[in-house]
Design a protein around this motif. Structure first.
Motif, PDB file in Angstrom:
ATOM      1  N   UNK A  64     -16.935  76.130  71.689  1.00  0.00           N
ATOM      2  CA  UNK A  64     -15.792  76.509  72.532  1.00  0.00           C
ATOM      3  C   UNK A  64     -14.725  75.399  72.502  1.00  0.00           C
ATOM      4  N   UNK A  65     -15.164  74.147  72.561  1.00  0.00           N
ATOM      5  CA  UNK A  65     -14.209  73.024  72.530  1.00  0.00           C
ATOM      6  C   UNK A  65     -13.507  72.964  71.162  1.00  0.00           C
ATOM      7  N   UNK A  66     -14.302  73.082  70.092  1.00  0.00           N
ATOM      8  CA  UNK A  66     -13.699  73.014  68.745  1.00  0.00           C
ATOM      9  C   UNK A  66     -12.734  74.176  68.530  1.00  0.00           C
ATOM     10  N   UNK A  67     -13.030  75.302  69.178  1.00  0.00           N
ATOM     11  CA  UNK A  67     -12.183  76.493  69.066  1.00  0.00           C
ATOM     12  C   UNK A  67     -10.760  76.248  69.543  1.00  0.00           C
ATOM     13  N   UNK A  68     -10.566  75.218  70.355  1.00  0.00           N
ATOM     14  CA  UNK A  68      -9.207  74.899  70.829  1.00  0.00           C
ATOM     15  C   UNK A  68      -8.356  74.281  69.710  1.00  0.00           C
ATOM     16  N   UNK A  69      -9.056  73.774  68.691  1.00  0.00           N
ATOM     17  CA  UNK A  69      -8.337  73.246  67.528  1.00  0.00           C
ATOM     18  C   UNK A  69      -7.822  71.814  67.658  1.00  0.00           C
ATOM     19  N   UNK A  70      -8.203  71.090  68.734  1.00  0.00           N
ATOM     20  CA  UNK A  70      -7.689  69.716  68.892  1.00  0.00           C
ATOM     21  C   UNK A  70      -8.605  68.659  68.279  1.00  0.00           C
ATOM     22  N   UNK A  71      -9.878  69.011  68.155  1.00  0.00           N
ATOM     23  CA  UNK A  71     -10.863  67.995  67.755  1.00  0.00           C
ATOM     24  C   UNK A  71     -11.675  68.498  66.575  1.00  0.00           C
ATOM     25  N   UNK A  72     -12.240  67.552  65.814  1.00  0.00           N
ATOM     26  CA  UNK A  72     -13.036  68.015  64.672  1.00  0.00           C
ATOM     27  C   UNK A  72     -14.531  67.831  64.946  1.00  0.00           C
ATOM     28  N   UNK A  73     -15.338  68.608  64.227  1.00  0.00           N
ATOM     29  CA  UNK A  73     -16.801  68.538  64.372  1.00  0.00           C
ATOM     30  C   UNK A  73     -17.252  67.101  64.124  1.00  0.00           C
ATOM     31  N   UNK A  74     -18.042  66.539  65.048  1.00  0.00           N
ATOM     32  CA  UNK A  74     -18.326  65.104  64.969  1.00  0.00           C
ATOM     33  C   UNK A  74     -19.444  64.720  63.993  1.00  0.00           C
ATOM     34  N   UNK A  75     -20.374  65.644  63.745  1.00  0.00           N
ATOM     35  CA  UNK A  75     -21.531  65.311  62.891  1.00  0.00           C
ATOM     36  C   UNK A  75     -21.613  66.313  61.740  1.00  0.00           C
ATOM     37  N   UNK A  76     -22.151  65.865  60.608  1.00  0.00           N
ATOM     38  CA  UNK A  76     -22.253  66.745  59.443  1.00  0.00           C
ATOM     39  C   UNK A  76     -23.220  67.908  59.721  1.00  0.00           C
ATOM     40  N   UNK A  77     -24.326  67.590  60.413  1.00  0.00           N
ATOM     41  CA  UNK A  77     -25.347  68.608  60.690  1.00  0.00           C
ATOM     42  C   UNK A  77     -25.114  69.255  62.044  1.00  0.00           C
ATOM     43  N   UNK A  78     -25.295  70.572  62.106  1.00  0.00           N
ATOM     44  CA  UNK A  78     -25.253  71.245  63.418  1.00  0.00           C
ATOM     45  C   UNK A  78     -26.586  71.022  64.142  1.00  0.00           C
ATOM     46  N   UNK A  79     -26.552  71.011  65.459  1.00  0.00           N
ATOM     47  CA  UNK A  79     -27.801  70.867  66.228  1.00  0.00           C
ATOM     48  C   UNK A  79     -27.718  71.777  67.457  1.00  0.00           C
ATOM     49  N   UNK A  80     -28.863  72.223  67.981  1.00  0.00           N
ATOM     50  CA  UNK A  80     -28.786  73.073  69.183  1.00  0.00           C
ATOM     51  C   UNK A  80     -28.243  72.313  70.391  1.00  0.00           C
ATOM     52  N   UNK A  81     -28.575  71.020  70.473  1.00  0.00           N
ATOM     53  CA  UNK A  81     -28.123  70.200  71.609  1.00  0.00           C
ATOM     54  C   UNK A  81     -27.470  68.926  71.085  1.00  0.00           C
TER      55      UNK A  81
END
Ligand code: MLT
Ligand code: ZN
Length: 458
Positions: A255-272
């Protein structure tokens, strides 16, 4: 005209019945509650607040104390023809005392203003949260505000050295006067802290301040499961001086990334994800933290991780967590803010998650929170095909199950957002009948006419 007497107390510029003002000041962040105040008044001194209270007693007018209106339980809404008492023009920092290490503020000072003032004078005011730029210190006292550093520094309550309050009877009380030791019976100061404006109107606060922390390291970890979230917490707290330990899920991050202001912080996705912030106490602290990271990776708890390399990156990591509330707002979230003992977080979350998944499969839940102090924010997003009314009805159904579960865990239906209007029907899940009765009796002592924030909390 019911407002007539007020013009003998206040200048015309201090009284507003302007429709726009009534809409803006009449509500807080519990946005679904419709405001309907009679007027907003803007006192500039404790004496004026006292005179407003005395006028309200005489005319039997309900008053709603109003700060930065960032509360989420409707504690500052005025829906029934009340007069709002906005403290926003009492916004001066009165001064500080370097020996007592205190800062005295009028109630309308913004939290960030206090934090900056402390910093400018070589001190640190540690109570901190996303609404720092608009919340007011009087509101912080009234809600005993918590936030992101509670596990290290405690709540607002821990930092109040003195209070000036106008009671619902119209008495002006100066409580505790910055004394460290004061063994003279009931500490009334603590009754007002967290009382949600139902006992008195706070007009001035003296805050204790402390030394600034050593430089802070911010670490973001992608975590496999909830057991990992708690195990990592335990490990880090044993070895490094943790100042914050925050959790959010992949859905919350989305939801936060969906705002388009910030980029994904880690290469791997994680549940938490957990954000760990700690003080670099000594040269070895970062080494310890790296050893811990390796241990977490070996144990299979951590999927991926990164240490903020610059203050800018540290701020971005924090924004991934702090922007969740704002990013979810367009989805009409139904908000809950609960707490259980830190040791019970996994069991509680697992049970609640499976209840919602089984019984409400169309609900998308955004979980995040201050895991380090047992405080979980549970935001249910409104499914597109459901009307607001039908959604609210279903959420109230979830509440009944969830609050019964909280009662079983001996947790709280409100960790930091307060009871206000929205949680009032559920108070009994956390407080006993005897406690609630005693609270009512205390209210009657300070506010015998029931003019202060009626319909809130009790
Ligand atoms: C937070 O921790 O971000 C706040 O309490 C706000 C929220 O729950 O939405
Ligand atoms: Zn919070």
């Amino acid at each position: 005209m019911p407002l007539k007497g007020l013009s003998q107390i206040l200048k015309p510029s201090q009284i507003s019945t302007d429709t726009q003002d009534l809409q803006v000041y009449g509500k807080d962040w519990a946005k679904h509650l419709k405001p309907n105040p009679l007027a907003v008044v803007f006192p500039t001194s404790t004496d004026q607040v006292r005179d407003i209270v005395l006028w309200a007693r005489k005319t039997k007018t309900a008053l709603v104390p109003s700060g930065g209106r960032t509360g989420m339980s409707g504690g500052a809404t005025a829906a029934n023809g009340e007069v709002l008492v906005s403290l926003s023009r009492m916004n001066k920092i009165v001064g500080h005392d370097s020996i007592d290490r205190t800062i005295t503020c009028q109630a309308g000072v913004i939290t960030e203003q206090l934090q900056n003032y402390a910093q400018d004078h070589g001190f640190y005011y540690p109570v901190d949260f996303a609404a720092r730029g608009s919340s007011q210190v009087g509101g912080n006292v009234n809600t005993n505000a918590g936030g992101i550093k509670v596990l290290r520094y405690g709540l607002t309550r821990n930092w109040v050295a003195g209070l000036t309050v106008v009671t619902g009877q119209g008495q002006v009380l100066h409580l505790n006067n910055s004394l460290v030791k004061n063994a003279t019976g009931y500490d009334l100061r603590h009754l007002f802290i967290g009382s949600e404006g139902t006992l008195g109107i706070v007009t001035e606060v003296t805050f204790q301040v402390t030394n600034p922390p050593k430089p802070l390291t911010v670490l973001l970890l992608g975590v496999e499961n909830l057991d990992g979230v708690l195990s990592i917490y335990q490990l880090y707290r044993q070895r490094v001086p943790v100042t914050a330990y925050e959790m959010f899920t992949e859905e919350a991050l989305g939801v936060v990334l969906g705002q388009g202001h910030l980029k994904r912080p880690l290469a791997e996705k994680a549940p938490y994800y957990v954000l760990v912030e700690f003080e670099q106490e000594s040269a070895e602290t970062n080494e310890h933290a790296m050893e811990l990271f390796e241990k977490c990776a070996e144990s299979g708890w951590v999927i991926d991780g990164a240490v903020a390399q610059t203050p800018q990156q540290a701020r971005e990591f924090w924004r991934l967590r702090e922007d969740i509330s704002e990013a979810t707002a367009p989805f009409e979230p139904y908000k809950n803010d609960i707490s259980v003992r830190v040791a019970d977080v996994t069991a509680f979350l697992t049970e609640l998650d499976s209840l919602i998944k089984n019984d409400y499969p169309d609900f998308q839940v955004i979980w995040f929170g201050h895991i380090g102090d047992g405080n979980l924010h549970i935001n249910i997003l409104k499914p597109k095909n459901l009307s607001s009314e039908a959604f609210l009805k279903k959420c109230h159904e979830v509440d009944q199950h969830m609050f019964a579960m909280i009662a079983r865990f001996k947790g709280s239906i409100s960790a930091e957002h307060g009871v206000g209007v929205t949680k009032r029907p559920y108070l009994h899940f956390t407080r006993s009948t005897d406690e609630i009765q005693l609270m009512r009796e205390i209210k009657a002592v300070f506010d015998p006419d029931g003019i202060l924030n009626p319909g809130k909390l009790l």
